[in-house]
Write an enzyme that holds these catalytic residues in place. Structure first.
Site, PDB file in Angstrom:
ATOM      1  N   CYS A  70      33.617  49.254  41.563  1.00 24.59           N
ATOM      2  CA  CYS A  70      33.423  48.267  42.351  1.00 24.59           C
ATOM      3  C   CYS A  70      33.488  46.888  41.531  1.00 24.59           C
ATOM      4  O   CYS A  70      32.344  46.635  40.873  1.00 24.59           O
ATOM      5  CB  CYS A  70      32.505  48.250  43.243  1.00 24.59           C
ATOM      6  SG  CYS A  70      32.339  46.957  44.664  1.00 24.59           S
ATOM      7  N   CYS A 176      40.162  44.652  42.701  1.00 27.15           N
ATOM      8  CA  CYS A 176      39.207  45.340  43.716  1.00 27.15           C
ATOM      9  C   CYS A 176      39.989  46.700  43.784  1.00 27.15           C
ATOM     10  O   CYS A 176      41.222  46.811  43.826  1.00 27.15           O
ATOM     11  CB  CYS A 176      39.347  44.602  44.768  1.00 27.15           C
ATOM     12  SG  CYS A 176      38.728  45.501  46.382  1.00 27.15           S
TER      13      CYS A 176
HETATM   14  N1  DGL Z   1      36.361  47.908  46.075  1.00 27.10           N
HETATM   15  C1  DGL Z   1      35.517  46.641  45.850  1.00 27.10           C
HETATM   16  C2  DGL Z   1      35.834  46.080  44.532  1.00 27.10           C
HETATM   17  O1  DGL Z   1      36.361  46.557  43.750  1.00 27.10           O
HETATM   18  C3  DGL Z   1      35.259  45.837  46.913  1.00 27.10           C
HETATM   19  C4  DGL Z   1      35.595  46.013  48.070  1.00 27.10           C
HETATM   20  C5  DGL Z   1      34.561  45.309  49.293  1.00 27.10           C
HETATM   21  O2  DGL Z   1      33.845  46.144  49.747  1.00 27.10           O
HETATM   22  O3  DGL Z   1      34.807  44.187  49.641  1.00 27.10           O
HETATM   23  O4  DGL Z   1      35.565  44.933  44.397  1.00 27.10           O
END
Ligand code: DGL
Length: 215
Positions: A70, A176
Protein backbone atom coordinates in the site's frame (compact mmCIF):
# COMPACT_ATOMS: atom_id res chain seq x y z
CA UNK A 1 8.29 -19.19 5.35
CA UNK A 2 5.15 -17.17 5.98
CA UNK A 3 4.94 -13.87 4.12
CA UNK A 4 2.34 -11.38 5.32
CA UNK A 5 0.86 -9.04 2.73
CA UNK A 6 -1.16 -5.99 3.68
CA UNK A 7 -3.22 -3.47 1.75
CA UNK A 8 -6.44 -1.62 2.51
CA UNK A 9 -8.19 -3.69 -0.16
CA UNK A 10 -7.91 -5.44 -3.53
CA UNK A 11 -4.49 -3.93 -4.32
CA UNK A 12 -3.09 -6.49 -1.91
CA UNK A 13 -4.57 -9.34 -3.93
CA UNK A 14 -2.71 -8.25 -7.03
CA UNK A 15 0.58 -8.09 -5.11
CA UNK A 16 -0.11 -11.36 -3.24
CA UNK A 17 -0.85 -13.13 -6.55
CA UNK A 18 2.46 -11.92 -8.00
CA UNK A 19 4.33 -13.11 -4.88
CA UNK A 20 2.65 -16.53 -5.01
CA UNK A 21 3.62 -16.92 -8.65
CA UNK A 22 7.24 -15.92 -8.01
CA UNK A 23 7.70 -17.70 -4.66
CA UNK A 24 5.46 -20.77 -4.73
CA UNK A 25 7.30 -22.51 -1.87
CA UNK A 26 6.32 -19.84 0.65
CA UNK A 27 2.97 -19.30 2.34
CA UNK A 28 1.28 -15.95 1.74
CA UNK A 29 -1.09 -14.53 4.36
CA UNK A 30 -3.10 -11.65 2.92
CA UNK A 31 -4.79 -9.10 5.15
CA UNK A 32 -7.08 -6.32 3.95
CA UNK A 33 -9.09 -3.70 5.78
CA UNK A 34 -12.40 -3.90 3.98
CA UNK A 35 -14.15 -2.03 6.81
CA UNK A 36 -12.05 1.11 6.25
CA UNK A 37 -10.97 1.08 2.59
CA UNK A 38 -10.18 3.50 0.94
CA UNK A 39 -7.22 4.72 3.00
CA UNK A 40 -6.18 7.25 0.40
CA UNK A 41 -8.51 9.98 1.70
CA UNK A 42 -7.64 9.45 5.37
CA UNK A 43 -5.05 11.16 7.55
CA UNK A 44 -1.90 9.22 8.53
CA UNK A 45 -2.73 9.25 12.27
CA UNK A 46 -6.04 7.51 11.60
CA UNK A 47 -4.40 4.99 9.25
CA UNK A 48 -1.74 4.19 11.86
CA UNK A 49 -4.41 3.20 14.40
CA UNK A 50 -6.03 0.95 11.80
CA UNK A 51 -2.90 -0.85 10.63
CA UNK A 52 -1.10 -1.53 13.93
CA UNK A 53 -3.47 -4.35 15.03
CA UNK A 54 -3.48 -5.86 11.52
CA UNK A 55 0.33 -5.94 11.34
CA UNK A 56 0.41 -7.34 14.88
CA UNK A 57 -1.94 -10.10 13.78
CA UNK A 58 0.41 -10.99 10.91
CA UNK A 59 3.34 -11.11 13.34
CA UNK A 60 1.32 -13.25 15.76
CA UNK A 61 0.46 -15.59 12.87
CA UNK A 62 4.18 -16.27 12.39
CA UNK A 63 5.03 -14.08 9.40
CA UNK A 64 8.78 -13.74 8.95
CA UNK A 65 8.34 -10.67 6.78
CA UNK A 66 5.48 -8.30 6.00
CA UNK A 67 4.92 -6.78 2.57
CA UNK A 68 3.38 -3.33 2.78
CA UNK A 69 1.44 -3.48 -0.47
CA UNK A 70 0.00 0.00 0.00
CA UNK A 71 1.73 3.16 -1.21
CA UNK A 72 -0.50 5.24 1.05
CA UNK A 73 0.76 3.42 4.15
CA UNK A 74 4.41 3.38 3.03
CA UNK A 75 4.64 7.04 2.12
CA UNK A 76 3.04 8.20 5.37
CA UNK A 77 3.92 5.63 8.03
CA UNK A 78 6.80 3.34 7.10
CA UNK A 79 9.17 4.88 9.67
CA UNK A 80 6.65 4.51 12.51
CA UNK A 81 5.87 0.94 11.46
CA UNK A 82 9.55 -0.02 11.26
CA UNK A 83 10.02 1.39 14.78
CA UNK A 84 7.03 -0.54 16.06
CA UNK A 85 7.66 -3.95 14.49
CA UNK A 86 10.90 -5.89 14.43
CA UNK A 87 10.05 -8.16 11.46
CA UNK A 88 11.39 -6.82 8.15
CA UNK A 89 8.89 -4.71 6.21
CA UNK A 90 9.22 -4.79 2.42
CA UNK A 91 7.24 -1.91 0.97
CA UNK A 92 6.03 -0.50 -2.32
CA UNK A 93 6.45 3.20 -2.97
CA UNK A 94 5.88 5.48 -5.97
CA UNK A 95 8.40 4.63 -8.74
CA UNK A 96 9.49 8.21 -9.28
CA UNK A 97 13.18 7.29 -9.55
CA UNK A 98 12.91 4.79 -12.44
CA UNK A 99 10.30 6.94 -14.19
CA UNK A 100 12.55 10.00 -14.02
CA UNK A 101 15.49 7.96 -15.29
CA UNK A 102 13.43 6.60 -18.18
CA UNK A 103 11.59 9.66 -19.52
CA UNK A 104 12.78 11.14 -22.78
CA UNK A 105 10.21 13.94 -22.93
CA UNK A 106 10.87 15.10 -19.35
CA UNK A 107 7.21 14.60 -18.43
CA UNK A 108 6.01 11.77 -16.20
CA UNK A 109 2.59 11.06 -14.70
CA UNK A 110 2.11 9.71 -11.19
CA UNK A 111 -1.29 8.17 -10.40
CA UNK A 112 -1.73 7.91 -6.63
CA UNK A 113 -4.14 8.58 -3.78
CA UNK A 114 -4.49 12.11 -2.35
CA UNK A 115 -2.79 11.02 0.91
CA UNK A 116 0.21 9.65 -1.01
CA UNK A 117 0.45 12.78 -3.17
CA UNK A 118 0.50 15.05 -0.13
CA UNK A 119 2.98 12.92 1.87
CA UNK A 120 6.44 14.12 2.85
CA UNK A 121 8.01 10.96 1.44
CA UNK A 122 6.50 11.55 -2.00
CA UNK A 123 7.74 15.16 -1.95
CA UNK A 124 11.18 13.83 -1.02
CA UNK A 125 11.14 11.32 -3.91
CA UNK A 126 10.34 14.10 -6.38
CA UNK A 127 12.91 16.42 -4.88
CA UNK A 128 15.62 13.75 -4.94
CA UNK A 129 14.96 12.09 -8.28
CA UNK A 130 12.73 14.29 -10.43
CA UNK A 131 14.34 17.73 -10.30
CA UNK A 132 13.76 19.47 -13.62
CA UNK A 133 11.14 16.92 -14.65
CA UNK A 134 7.48 17.80 -15.00
CA UNK A 135 5.40 15.48 -12.80
CA UNK A 136 1.71 15.35 -13.65
CA UNK A 137 -0.58 14.21 -10.83
CA UNK A 138 -4.06 13.60 -12.21
CA UNK A 139 -7.01 13.48 -9.84
CA UNK A 140 -7.44 9.76 -9.13
CA UNK A 141 -9.15 10.36 -5.79
CA UNK A 142 -12.11 8.06 -6.51
CA UNK A 143 -10.17 5.34 -8.33
CA UNK A 144 -9.40 3.10 -5.36
CA UNK A 145 -13.09 3.01 -4.41
CA UNK A 146 -14.07 2.52 -8.05
CA UNK A 147 -11.72 -0.48 -8.36
CA UNK A 148 -12.58 -1.82 -4.91
CA UNK A 149 -16.26 -1.83 -5.80
CA UNK A 150 -15.61 -3.19 -9.28
CA UNK A 151 -17.29 -0.27 -11.05
CA UNK A 152 -14.38 0.65 -13.27
CA UNK A 153 -15.02 3.54 -15.65
CA UNK A 154 -12.95 2.84 -18.75
CA UNK A 155 -14.05 6.25 -19.97
CA UNK A 156 -12.51 8.01 -16.94
CA UNK A 157 -9.31 6.03 -17.38
CA UNK A 158 -9.10 6.84 -21.07
CA UNK A 159 -9.72 10.56 -20.46
CA UNK A 160 -6.94 10.73 -17.87
CA UNK A 161 -4.45 8.88 -20.07
CA UNK A 162 -5.28 10.90 -23.20
CA UNK A 163 -4.87 14.15 -21.28
CA UNK A 164 -1.47 13.01 -19.95
CA UNK A 165 -0.33 11.94 -23.43
CA UNK A 166 -1.38 15.34 -24.83
CA UNK A 167 0.95 16.90 -22.24
CA UNK A 168 3.78 14.69 -23.60
CA UNK A 169 3.96 12.17 -20.78
CA UNK A 170 6.00 9.15 -21.78
CA UNK A 171 5.99 7.30 -18.44
CA UNK A 172 2.94 6.61 -16.24
CA UNK A 173 3.56 5.41 -12.69
CA UNK A 174 0.90 3.32 -10.95
CA UNK A 175 1.55 4.46 -7.39
CA UNK A 176 -1.46 2.79 -5.81
CA UNK A 177 -1.67 -0.99 -5.84
CA UNK A 178 -5.40 -0.88 -6.58
CA UNK A 179 -4.48 0.52 -10.02
CA UNK A 180 -2.54 -2.66 -10.88
CA UNK A 181 -5.96 -4.08 -11.76
CA UNK A 182 -6.39 -1.48 -14.51
CA UNK A 183 -2.83 -1.70 -15.85
CA UNK A 184 -3.98 -3.37 -19.06
CA UNK A 185 -6.76 -0.78 -19.55
CA UNK A 186 -4.18 1.98 -19.25
CA UNK A 187 -1.77 0.19 -21.60
CA UNK A 188 -4.57 -0.22 -24.14
CA UNK A 189 -4.80 3.57 -24.31
CA UNK A 190 -1.08 4.39 -24.18
CA UNK A 191 -0.06 1.83 -26.83
CA UNK A 192 3.63 2.50 -27.42
CA UNK A 193 3.37 6.21 -26.53
CA UNK A 194 4.12 5.77 -22.82
CA UNK A 195 5.59 3.13 -20.51
CA UNK A 196 3.45 2.06 -17.57
CA UNK A 197 5.36 1.24 -14.36
CA UNK A 198 4.17 -0.69 -11.34
CA UNK A 199 6.32 -2.11 -8.54
CA UNK A 200 5.55 -5.84 -8.32
CA UNK A 201 8.74 -6.98 -10.10
CA UNK A 202 11.01 -4.76 -8.02
CA UNK A 203 9.17 -5.68 -4.83
CA UNK A 204 9.66 -9.41 -5.47
CA UNK A 205 13.38 -8.85 -6.08
CA UNK A 206 13.66 -7.07 -2.73
CA UNK A 207 11.53 -9.72 -1.01
CA UNK A 208 13.83 -12.48 -2.30
CA UNK A 209 16.87 -10.64 -0.93
CA UNK A 210 15.23 -10.23 2.48
CA UNK A 211 14.09 -13.88 2.61
CA UNK A 212 17.60 -15.06 1.68
CA UNK A 213 18.96 -13.22 4.72
CA UNK A 214 16.42 -14.87 7.02
CA UNK A 215 17.33 -18.51 6.25
N1 DGL B 1 -3.85 0.42 -2.54
C1 DGL B 1 -3.48 1.52 -1.72
C2 DGL B 1 -2.21 2.21 -2.23
O1 DGL B 1 -1.35 1.56 -2.81
C3 DGL B 1 -4.51 2.54 -1.31
C4 DGL B 1 -5.89 2.47 -1.78
C5 DGL B 1 -6.82 3.17 -0.80
O2 DGL B 1 -7.20 2.50 0.17
O3 DGL B 1 -7.11 4.36 -0.99
O4 DGL B 1 -2.02 3.38 -2.04
Amino acid sequence: MKIGVFDSGVGGQSVANAIKRALPDHEVLLREDKAHVPYGLKQPAEILQLVIPIFQDLVDSGCAVIVVACNTVTTTLIHELRRHFSVPLVAVEPMVKPAAAMTKTGVITVCATPTTLTSARYAELKDTFARGITVLEPDCSDWAAMIEENRISRNAIEMMVQKALKQHTDVIVLACTHYHWIESDIKNVTGNKAAVLQPEGALIGQLKRVLAQLV
